[in-house]
Design a protein around this motif. Sequence first.
Motif, PDB file in Angstrom:
ATOM      1  N   ILE A 246       0.957  -1.062  -0.061  1.00 46.82           N
ATOM      2  CA  ILE A 246       0.148  -0.037  -0.139  1.00 46.82           C
ATOM      3  C   ILE A 246       1.193   0.950  -0.269  1.00 46.82           C
ATOM      4  O   ILE A 246       1.944   1.174   0.648  1.00 46.82           O
ATOM      5  CB  ILE A 246      -1.181  -0.020   1.568  1.00 46.82           C
ATOM      6  N   PRO A 247       0.598   2.176  -0.915  1.00 44.24           N
ATOM      7  CA  PRO A 247       1.925   2.971  -1.291  1.00 44.24           C
ATOM      8  C   PRO A 247       1.415   3.888  -0.116  1.00 44.24           C
ATOM      9  O   PRO A 247       0.587   4.219   0.575  1.00 44.24           O
ATOM     10  CB  PRO A 247       1.710   4.233  -2.576  1.00 44.24           C
ATOM     11  N   GLN A 248       2.557   5.184  -0.025  1.00 43.29           N
ATOM     12  CA  GLN A 248       2.585   6.252   1.604  1.00 43.29           C
ATOM     13  C   GLN A 248       1.018   6.859   0.624  1.00 43.29           C
ATOM     14  O   GLN A 248       0.588   7.663   1.582  1.00 43.29           O
ATOM     15  CB  GLN A 248       3.869   6.447   1.720  1.00 43.29           C
ATOM     16  N   GLU A 249       1.735   7.592  -0.483  1.00 47.53           N
ATOM     17  CA  GLU A 249       0.644   8.342  -0.919  1.00 47.53           C
ATOM     18  C   GLU A 249      -0.760   8.277  -0.439  1.00 47.53           C
ATOM     19  O   GLU A 249      -1.599   8.780  -1.453  1.00 47.53           O
ATOM     20  CB  GLU A 249       0.690   8.758  -2.956  1.00 47.53           C
ATOM     21  N   ILE A 250      -1.001   6.969  -0.251  1.00 45.16           N
ATOM     22  CA  ILE A 250      -2.951   6.664  -0.089  1.00 45.16           C
ATOM     23  C   ILE A 250      -3.396   7.645   1.094  1.00 45.16           C
ATOM     24  O   ILE A 250      -4.800   7.767   1.234  1.00 45.16           O
ATOM     25  CB  ILE A 250      -2.954   4.558   0.499  1.00 45.16           C
ATOM     26  N   GLY A 251      -1.493   7.746   2.785  1.00 39.34           N
ATOM     27  CA  GLY A 251      -2.466   8.731   3.340  1.00 39.34           C
ATOM     28  C   GLY A 251      -2.900  10.143   2.601  1.00 39.34           C
ATOM     29  O   GLY A 251      -3.319  11.053   3.618  1.00 39.34           O
ATOM     30  N   TRP A 252      -2.612  10.543   1.847  1.00 38.29           N
ATOM     31  CA  TRP A 252      -3.341  11.809   1.670  1.00 38.29           C
ATOM     32  C   TRP A 252      -4.790  11.922   0.691  1.00 38.29           C
ATOM     33  O   TRP A 252      -5.276  13.401   0.649  1.00 38.29           O
ATOM     34  CB  TRP A 252      -2.349  12.091  -0.078  1.00 38.29           C
ATOM     35  N   LEU A 253      -4.922  11.203   0.926  1.00 33.92           N
ATOM     36  CA  LEU A 253      -6.476  11.174   0.611  1.00 33.92           C
ATOM     37  C   LEU A 253      -7.464  11.957   2.214  1.00 33.92           C
ATOM     38  O   LEU A 253      -8.179  10.912   2.382  1.00 33.92           O
ATOM     39  CB  LEU A 253      -7.472   9.299   0.036  1.00 33.92           C
ATOM     40  N   ARG A 254      -6.766  12.840   2.403  1.00 32.21           N
ATOM     41  CA  ARG A 254      -7.896  13.063   3.664  1.00 32.21           C
ATOM     42  C   ARG A 254      -9.271  13.742   3.080  1.00 32.21           C
ATOM     43  O   ARG A 254      -9.734  13.853   4.487  1.00 32.21           O
ATOM     44  CB  ARG A 254      -7.342  15.202   3.035  1.00 32.21           C
ATOM     45  N   GLU A 255     -10.104  13.065   2.126  1.00 29.09           N
ATOM     46  CA  GLU A 255     -11.884  13.065   1.665  1.00 29.09           C
ATOM     47  C   GLU A 255     -12.437  11.948   1.861  1.00 29.09           C
ATOM     48  O   GLU A 255     -13.102  11.595   1.784  1.00 29.09           O
ATOM     49  CB  GLU A 255     -12.224  14.526   0.863  1.00 29.09           C
ATOM     50  N   LEU A 256     -11.036  10.958   2.286  1.00 29.64           N
ATOM     51  CA  LEU A 256     -11.997   9.493   1.684  1.00 29.64           C
ATOM     52  C   LEU A 256     -12.996   9.138   2.778  1.00 29.64           C
ATOM     53  O   LEU A 256     -11.879   9.116   3.897  1.00 29.64           O
ATOM     54  CB  LEU A 256     -10.551   8.715   0.990  1.00 29.64           C
ATOM     55  N   THR A 257     -13.937   8.553   2.295  1.00 32.20           N
ATOM     56  CA  THR A 257     -14.882   8.104   3.900  1.00 32.20           C
ATOM     57  C   THR A 257     -14.692   6.360   4.193  1.00 32.20           C
ATOM     58  O   THR A 257     -14.656   6.319   4.610  1.00 32.20           O
ATOM     59  CB  THR A 257     -16.110   8.425   3.561  1.00 32.20           C
ATOM     60  N   VAL A 258     -15.352   6.107   3.107  1.00 28.86           N
ATOM     61  CA  VAL A 258     -14.841   4.322   2.590  1.00 28.86           C
ATOM     62  C   VAL A 258     -13.233   3.941   1.994  1.00 28.86           C
ATOM     63  O   VAL A 258     -13.107   4.460   0.844  1.00 28.86           O
ATOM     64  CB  VAL A 258     -15.188   4.052   2.318  1.00 28.86           C
ATOM     65  N   LEU A 259     -12.702   3.192   2.457  1.00 27.30           N
ATOM     66  CA  LEU A 259     -11.382   2.360   1.466  1.00 27.30           C
ATOM     67  C   LEU A 259     -11.689   0.958   1.562  1.00 27.30           C
ATOM     68  O   LEU A 259     -11.722   0.097   2.823  1.00 27.30           O
ATOM     69  CB  LEU A 259     -10.060   3.187   2.146  1.00 27.30           C
ATOM     70  N   ASP A 260     -11.893   0.166   1.049  1.00 25.24           N
ATOM     71  CA  ASP A 260     -12.293  -1.284   0.881  1.00 25.24           C
ATOM     72  C   ASP A 260     -10.515  -1.508   0.012  1.00 25.24           C
ATOM     73  O   ASP A 260     -11.375  -2.262  -1.236  1.00 25.24           O
ATOM     74  CB  ASP A 260     -13.476  -1.870   0.723  1.00 25.24           C
ATOM     75  N   VAL A 261     -10.410  -2.446   0.173  1.00 22.91           N
ATOM     76  CA  VAL A 261      -8.923  -3.068  -0.571  1.00 22.91           C
ATOM     77  C   VAL A 261      -8.799  -4.311  -0.191  1.00 22.91           C
ATOM     78  O   VAL A 261      -7.500  -5.114  -0.216  1.00 22.91           O
ATOM     79  CB  VAL A 261      -7.613  -2.472  -0.533  1.00 22.91           C
ATOM     80  N   SER A 262      -9.951  -5.643   0.167  1.00 16.94           N
ATOM     81  CA  SER A 262     -10.033  -6.520   1.061  1.00 16.94           C
ATOM     82  C   SER A 262      -9.685  -7.240  -0.073  1.00 16.94           C
ATOM     83  O   SER A 262     -10.116  -7.294  -1.277  1.00 16.94           O
ATOM     84  CB  SER A 262     -11.477  -6.990   1.814  1.00 16.94           C
ATOM     85  N   PHE A 263      -9.290  -9.344   0.234  1.00  8.41           N
ATOM     86  CA  PHE A 263      -9.266  -9.800  -0.825  1.00  8.41           C
ATOM     87  C   PHE A 263      -8.670  -9.929  -1.985  1.00  8.41           C
ATOM     88  O   PHE A 263      -8.794 -10.135  -3.505  1.00  8.41           O
ATOM     89  CB  PHE A 263     -11.225 -10.269  -1.359  1.00  8.41           C
ATOM     90  N   ASN A 264      -7.210  -9.529  -1.298  1.00  7.62           N
ATOM     91  CA  ASN A 264      -6.747  -9.017  -2.585  1.00  7.62           C
ATOM     92  C   ASN A 264      -5.520  -9.570  -2.024  1.00  7.62           C
ATOM     93  O   ASN A 264      -5.002 -10.514  -1.526  1.00  7.62           O
ATOM     94  CB  ASN A 264      -6.143  -7.904  -2.837  1.00  7.62           C
ATOM     95  N   GLN A 265      -3.807  -9.235  -2.559  1.00  5.32           N
ATOM     96  CA  GLN A 265      -2.730 -10.060  -2.063  1.00  5.32           C
ATOM     97  C   GLN A 265      -1.866  -8.622  -1.799  1.00  5.32           C
ATOM     98  O   GLN A 265      -0.589  -8.616  -2.261  1.00  5.32           O
ATOM     99  CB  GLN A 265      -2.079 -10.621  -3.257  1.00  5.32           C
ATOM    100  N   LEU A 266      -2.091  -7.656  -0.622  1.00  3.51           N
ATOM    101  CA  LEU A 266      -1.296  -7.332  -0.562  1.00  3.51           C
ATOM    102  C   LEU A 266      -0.509  -6.884   0.418  1.00  3.51           C
ATOM    103  O   LEU A 266      -0.598  -7.713   1.088  1.00  3.51           O
ATOM    104  CB  LEU A 266      -2.495  -5.477  -0.033  1.00  3.51           C
ATOM    105  N   GLN A 267       0.889  -6.652   0.405  1.00  8.67           N
ATOM    106  CA  GLN A 267       1.826  -7.042   1.339  1.00  8.67           C
ATOM    107  C   GLN A 267       2.330  -6.335   2.363  1.00  8.67           C
ATOM    108  O   GLN A 267       1.556  -4.263   1.418  1.00  8.67           O
ATOM    109  CB  GLN A 267       2.944  -7.516   0.431  1.00  8.67           C
TER     110      GLN A 267
END
Length: 366
Positions: A246-267
């Motif tokens: 998960i890139p560090q830049e995901i933290g820049w999403l200051r307006e995000l209310t829902v994030l769902d990245v389930s059922f993948n192969q994130l490491q």
Amino acid sequence: MPTTASPLLAAALLLSAALLCSCCPVPLPEQTADNSPRLQPAYVALQALKRAITDDPKNLTGNWCGPDVCAYYGVFCAPSLDDPCARAVAGVDLNHGDLAGTLPFELGHLTDLAVLHLNSNRFAGGLPDSLPKLSLLHELDVSNNLLSGGFPQHILCLPNVKYVDIRFNNLCGPVPPAIFDKKIDALFINDNHFDFELPENFGNSPASVIVLANLRLRGCIPASVGRMGGTLNELLMINSGIRSCIPQEIGWLRELTVLDVSFNQLQGTLPESMAGMHALEQLDVAHNELTGHIPEGICALPRLANFTYSYNYFCGEPERCTALRRNDDRQNCIAGRPDQRPADQCLAFLHRPPVHCDGHGCLAQH
């Protein structure tokens, strides 16, 4: 059967009316395809659509007879944008009709159309080649049908489209990167057979909602996702085959209310930067291969009410995470918590070679 506009349709028609700079100075006479050059092509289009429908179990098009197209079920007329004294077909809403058939080329005659809602039917084939003629189209919803073929490239030629919903069809192949450059507010392409890599220009999209669930994504979550910080409210990438950090830049999403990245192969680990996502209400990273400790700043987010991180390999969580309204930490490797993975399974995973990701969040190649 009474005609009732959906909230989206009503909003779009009100928007169209608001765009009018003047009103007709005289009362509009009754206009039909017999006396209106604006409605005559619409009559041709709607009759072609009726002929292309092979099964109409609810008889939605039963009154689609005669020149008064504005009286047809599911057809909505409004003053045209360039001539307030002329009525035009501004919307077609046949959602949940269970209609079977195809979408004819003549739909391109509906050049005043702002809304085309055809979801939850059985339309097969593809979108007609005449689609780019609908230059005023604002909302396109053909979800939950039997459409097939490649990504409908004609969508790229619609200058005013803001809402695109093509989910739950049989579309396949790559998704053109150019779709993320269009000024679309909501993009639903999930539950198709698309197979593509998220492009670097992914972050150019001004959309507030993007759903990419149940696809075949390759590659990484691009670092450009951080550029969507001022507009993106919901991002769903469930069961999409993503294999990356998960890139560090995901933290820049200051307006995000829902994030769902389930059922993948994130490491790798959850980035500390996610503690800056102050609008986040729902976070789901379950069923991945994430490890390390849950950053305390994530569980301290002021609006976070639902945090699911089960079925990973996390080895530690702050106490405040368990105090969230809804929290699921099952099947991890967290000492002292119930319903965790067996110790030998955790040890085997922790003894794997460490994951290395490059600066873009992609797994580094050795």
